[in-house]
Motif scaffolding. Structure first.
Motif, mmCIF file in Angstrom:
data_model
loop_
_atom_site.group_PDB
_atom_site.id
_atom_site.type_symbol
_atom_site.label_atom_id
_atom_site.label_comp_id
_atom_site.label_asym_id
_atom_site.label_seq_id
_atom_site.Cartn_x
_atom_site.Cartn_y
_atom_site.Cartn_z
ATOM 1 N N GLY A 266 0.824 -1.209 0.000
ATOM 2 C CA GLY A 266 0.000 0.000 0.000
ATOM 3 C C GLY A 266 0.854 1.254 0.000
ATOM 4 O O GLY A 266 0.570 2.221 -0.699
ATOM 5 N N CYS A 378 -2.217 -2.147 7.971
ATOM 6 C CA CYS A 378 -3.494 -2.537 7.377
ATOM 7 C C CYS A 378 -3.865 -3.982 7.680
ATOM 8 O O CYS A 378 -4.918 -4.452 7.267
ATOM 9 C CB CYS A 378 -3.491 -2.255 5.878
ATOM 10 N N ASP A 379 -3.004 -4.679 8.397
ATOM 11 C CA ASP A 379 -3.375 -6.021 8.865
ATOM 12 C C ASP A 379 -3.952 -5.944 10.285
ATOM 13 O O ASP A 379 -3.999 -6.963 10.986
ATOM 14 C CB ASP A 379 -2.165 -6.960 8.826
ATOM 15 N N GLY A 411 -8.159 -3.768 9.078
ATOM 16 C CA GLY A 411 -7.494 -5.013 9.414
ATOM 17 C C GLY A 411 -7.856 -6.169 8.501
ATOM 18 O O GLY A 411 -7.304 -7.258 8.639
ATOM 19 N N THR A 412 -8.769 -5.937 7.541
ATOM 20 C CA THR A 412 -9.086 -7.003 6.591
ATOM 21 C C THR A 412 -8.548 -6.630 5.207
ATOM 22 O O THR A 412 -8.244 -5.465 4.938
ATOM 23 C CB THR A 412 -10.602 -7.221 6.452
ATOM 24 N N VAL A 413 -8.454 -7.623 4.351
ATOM 25 C CA VAL A 413 -8.033 -7.357 2.972
ATOM 26 C C VAL A 413 -8.979 -6.350 2.331
ATOM 27 O O VAL A 413 -8.554 -5.430 1.628
ATOM 28 C CB VAL A 413 -7.989 -8.667 2.152
ATOM 29 N N ASN A 414 -10.261 -6.490 2.620
ATOM 30 C CA ASN A 414 -11.228 -5.599 1.971
ATOM 31 C C ASN A 414 -11.127 -4.169 2.480
ATOM 32 O O ASN A 414 -11.242 -3.223 1.701
ATOM 33 C CB ASN A 414 -12.643 -6.152 2.138
ATOM 34 N N MET A 416 -8.383 -2.868 3.558
ATOM 35 C CA MET A 416 -7.145 -2.396 2.921
ATOM 36 C C MET A 416 -7.428 -1.961 1.473
ATOM 37 O O MET A 416 -6.966 -0.899 1.039
ATOM 38 C CB MET A 416 -6.111 -3.518 2.934
ATOM 39 N N TRP A 417 -8.174 -2.773 0.738
ATOM 40 C CA TRP A 417 -8.499 -2.400 -0.650
ATOM 41 C C TRP A 417 -9.276 -1.081 -0.700
ATOM 42 O O TRP A 417 -9.064 -0.274 -1.605
ATOM 43 C CB TRP A 417 -9.300 -3.519 -1.331
ATOM 44 N N ILE A 420 -6.763 1.539 -0.390
ATOM 45 C CA ILE A 420 -5.940 1.624 -1.604
ATOM 46 C C ILE A 420 -6.695 2.388 -2.692
ATOM 47 O O ILE A 420 -6.122 3.213 -3.406
ATOM 48 C CB ILE A 420 -5.509 0.213 -2.057
ATOM 49 N N LYS A 421 -7.997 2.146 -2.775
ATOM 50 C CA LYS A 421 -8.782 2.922 -3.747
ATOM 51 C C LYS A 421 -8.764 4.399 -3.400
ATOM 52 O O LYS A 421 -8.608 5.253 -4.279
ATOM 53 C CB LYS A 421 -10.231 2.414 -3.775
#
Lengths: 547, 547
Positions: A266, A378-379, A411-414, A416-417, A420-421
């Motif tokens: 990220g 972000c984890d 803390g989730t992949v989503n 984080m995404w 990132i957006k």
């Protein structure tokens, strides 16, 4: 409890300190004992080292390289001088994890022999001592990255960039301190405590590579490597009167580093040079990129270091440069000496032929920090927490590390995404605003070198990590309590601004280095360094002496 | 149940089909009715279109551009021809989501007027009709990306690459089908069913941009844009006798696309051209990169399209090229026609001055797939599942989409980071092996265009997404049941190999296009295209006619 007989931390720390001290004691000729630690350490070497050692260690690295590669000076002579001054720097600022006197002297002797036998240098850095932040792996040596739990990690291989420097002829002789988690703008860990500022021991050397900052600030090194993620390479440079360059990510190789969250994409961690001169910065960029590091680390972008001018010229020959000027990021108002540094430089540039200044309106730097801090852990801070808690009795989490970890978001992949957006939208918006300037002149931080324990505002540096714009800091002046008086009428705009405002008391920051930062668009690294060179020349930087 | 009166899907699908059909019915002159759908559709246009329309639509896009930009032909004439052939392609292969006859004819008339008034073209693609995969946003039009739940999504803006093409003078006239989730090597969704192969309707057109593949395969377009993530742009190109180019990621702009998981950075989605000629591929690369798209999308790498030769030359002038040859990835043995295509090309290159062939030993391509498939849905397939389930009565999950989702692994940020570390180690290892070749000649897939419902093995294409190496596919021949007989003695090595082996029956694949793939190192996109051109010229590709 930390002091309980079962807690492994004090034992680990003691062992690390004893090892460090032993490597310093092995430096020859030995340093004389001295009593007391002055507030300003920067003048101490003058009383202890020989005139030749002082001359060598205060040389521009480019001049040293020119002497070394032409055989005008022996690598051994240079190495001994830096080893002695580094040993002294350690006693004064607590910046070293270990010196490498045996290996460095063997290596320099070998290089000298090569030159004598072949009449030519081994490479572009032939014989030059270079200092290295501890988390950058050197085969066979510790690589604990400031975590107590990693005390027994030994690098199996050299980091990629270390291999390149060695091949270019560098001599590795000093390894330097870094903070717990690497994510602090100061350098404090449970091995060694605080690394302090050479010019004022109440102040921090900065961080993460604060050891590099203090060591080079003390002229115990003229050129070193540090890493950053949120501004931490530029903070030690700015706090210690040095040049520090954060290149665009994925230009310099990062293989073989040790830290938490190295797979994070990220905000991409970078490595860069800190040096007493801008020539030192160029030396590293040129040498490393000439080696085509992308052949080994395929994630790197294969753009060589471009030496042709990146600036347009007037018909009369002067280089053209459009400089945005930003005094304040709209979130935290910098302290008076920082504003003075920017103003002095901007004033000196006004009217210079070819140079145009425009005021820069910062665009949502508070939002930028929200994105940045959400991406940092972000984890959900899982990895960094595991690394902190890995010992049977975990090491104490230091306050500035904890401050940042508390900002964990999602803390989730989503999640984080999602961030990132938001990052990509913000990057796109900033790129549109940037179209009108070549470089931005702005503060390197909200204050001169901060009081220890108070370096909490990342915005002035992390902004350019989020955008992945190359940024270089350069020394300008020192805090002068007589001129840098606080503005009694200033009304803080928010909690962070208030906190920073209330820290300021000119007396406390006496002699603290004050730096500026220059920023360019992504991948315009060469243009940025050329612009910094031009500004330095036109303005006559720095205005103060740092030796 | 799908057929229950409350299920919104059949209604949504019917509306989409009716809209599509209305846009096709609006094409003038109208197409004659015809009965029945032949197994091989590729010859049908010859009986329906005018000789001029056939000549235009079967032209090389570079020749068309040269005529359009010199005023030798009207954009309107070209646009009408492609609209009619695209309408026909839809009836034969089910490849279009909508045609844009009104907007395209208005646009082409405007471009023609501009040329007449100014005596020069508007840009390098002046008047050229270009087809576009539906998920690439066009302002005011649907952007459902194949998900039923997104049926009412309308693009608020043009995608960045669409703006560039329009500015360059392109005419947008056809939008094409794509699979549910975008992650299938075929094109099937609940709006339109299957897109079939122009040369044999038992076979798939490939996917994700299978609509592009079938439309261009039918010569209803000469140049189009598709996206990929795991090989899906090259699969439709390979299956339909076309050139398809997956550039290195972060060269072409991806802003304004619609899909699940667009923020994914473990394997970066890319966009690329599909065309009837290699010149068409170059036209897109040159046009898009000349626009300096990195000024708008800062994540792009600012490397222009390099037109100077990237290959060394012999003293006698011939270009030098070292070609690795890989028949088999060590996991799944390709079918006989694929092996024949590689062998024919390699044989024809043997002894050509300047060209050297070496056998390529694949390095752990099975492990590469494990990394790739773990990164695909690294959020535990949460986002894609939400998108599939978003309707009150969710749309059916199609078998090939489900197959891939089932490979989900991990689902946390930390498990993703683990796979990213493995990815980077693997990329580093592969880079070391690559040092000895310029390009790799290898299969584009484990078979010629696969039987519908059987395209399950990604390895031959996804390998180069994982490594982020540019890859181009090129047409070679067609399956000939008389020569491409199965090897009765072949002993499969594993379950996947067995599954692929058992699919083969030469009769079933009759007339299926067979392609090769050429791969180069990351960021050597220009070298790759130059090498493909050289090989094409030396070998005389293709060996079969695809019109």
């Amino acid at each position: 409890m930390y002091d309980s007989p079962n807690n492994p931390c004090p034992v680990i720390a003691k062992r690390a300190q004893e090892h460090r001290d032993a490597t310093i004691a092995a430096v020859r000729p030995p340093l004389p004992d001295f009593d007391g630690l002055p507030q300003d350490s920067s003048q101490v070497p003058k009383f202890i080292l020989t005139p030749e050692e002082i001359a060598i260690t205060e040389s521009d690295p480019a001049d040293l390289v020119s002497k070394l590669t032409s055989g005008a000076i022996l690598s051994r002579t240079v190495t001994v001088a830096f080893l002695r001054r580094a040993a002294l720097a350690q006693k004064l600022t607590n910046c070293v994890t270990e010196l490498l006197p045996v290996a460095a002297l063997e290596r320099s002797a070998k290089l000298d022999r090569y030159f004598m036998e072949n009449g030519r240098p081994t490479g572009p850095l032939h014989g030059l001592p270079i200092s290295i932040q501890e988390m950058i792996g050197i085969k066979g040596l510790t690589q604990n990255a400031g975590y107590m739990a990693w005390h027994d990690r030994i690098a199996a291989e050299n980091a990629h960039i270390i291999d390149i420097l060695i091949k270019a002829g560098a001599v590795l002789y000093a390894r330097t301190t870094q903070p717990q988690t690497q994510l602090q703008l100061e350098t404090s860990n449970n091995y060694f405590g605080d690394t302090v500022n050479p010019f004022n021991r109440k102040l921090t050397a900065g961080g993460s590579p604060g050891g590099e900052g203090a060591l080079i600030g003390m002229r115990g090194s003229c050129l070193g490597l540090g890493t950053e993620f949120g501004g931490s390479l530029r903070s030690p440079a700015a706090n210690n009167g040095l040049y520090g360059f954060k290149p665009t990510s994925l230009r310099l190789p990062t293989g073989g580093f040790m830290a938490s969250m190295l797979a994070q994409e990220g905000i991409v961690p970078v490595v860069g040079p800190l040096s007493t001169s801008l020539e030192g910065v160029k030396l590293i960029m040129q040498t490393v990129l000439d080696s085509q590091p992308w052949d080994i680390q395929p994630s790197l972008v294969p753009i060589p270091w471009r030496t042709e001018s990146q600036l347009e010229r007037l018909p009369s020959g002067e280089k053209c440069l459009k400089v945005g000027v930003m005094f304040d990021d709209g979130v935290v108002m910098p302290h008076p000496p920082v504003l003075r540094a920017i103003k002095t430089v901007a004033d000196a540039l006004t009217g210079v032929k070819g140079i145009e200044l425009v005021m820069w309106k910062p665009y949502r730097h508070d939002w930028a920090w929200e994105i940045t801090s959400s991406l940092f852990f972000c984890d959900g801070a899982k990895e960094v927490t595991e690394d902190l808690l890995a010992l049977s009795e975990p090491e104490p989490v230091l306050p500035l590390a904890a401050d940042l970890i508390r900002l964990t978001n999602g803390g989730t992949v989503n999640s984080m995404w999602d961030w990132i957006k938001k990052r990509d939208v913000y990057r796109g918006e900033y790129a549109q605003l940037w179209r009108d300037v070549d470089v931005l002149l702005c503060p390197a931080g909200p204050s001169a070198a901060p009081l220890i324990g108070t370096a909490k505002y990342y915005g002035y540096s992390s902004q350019w990590n989020l955008l992945d714009y190359p940024a270089v800091v350069a020394p300008v002046t020192k805090v002068d309590p007589k001129i840098d008086t606080a503005d009694p009428n200033y009304q803080p705009r928010n909690v962070k601004d208030k906190e920073n405002h209330e820290l300021y008391n000119a007396q406390e920051y006496e002699a603290a280095p004050v730096s500026i930062q220059l920023v360019a668009k992504r991948f315009q690294d060469e243009k940025l360094i050329e612009a910094m060179d031009l500004i330095k020349e036109k303005v006559g930087l720095p205005f103060a002496s740092f030796t």
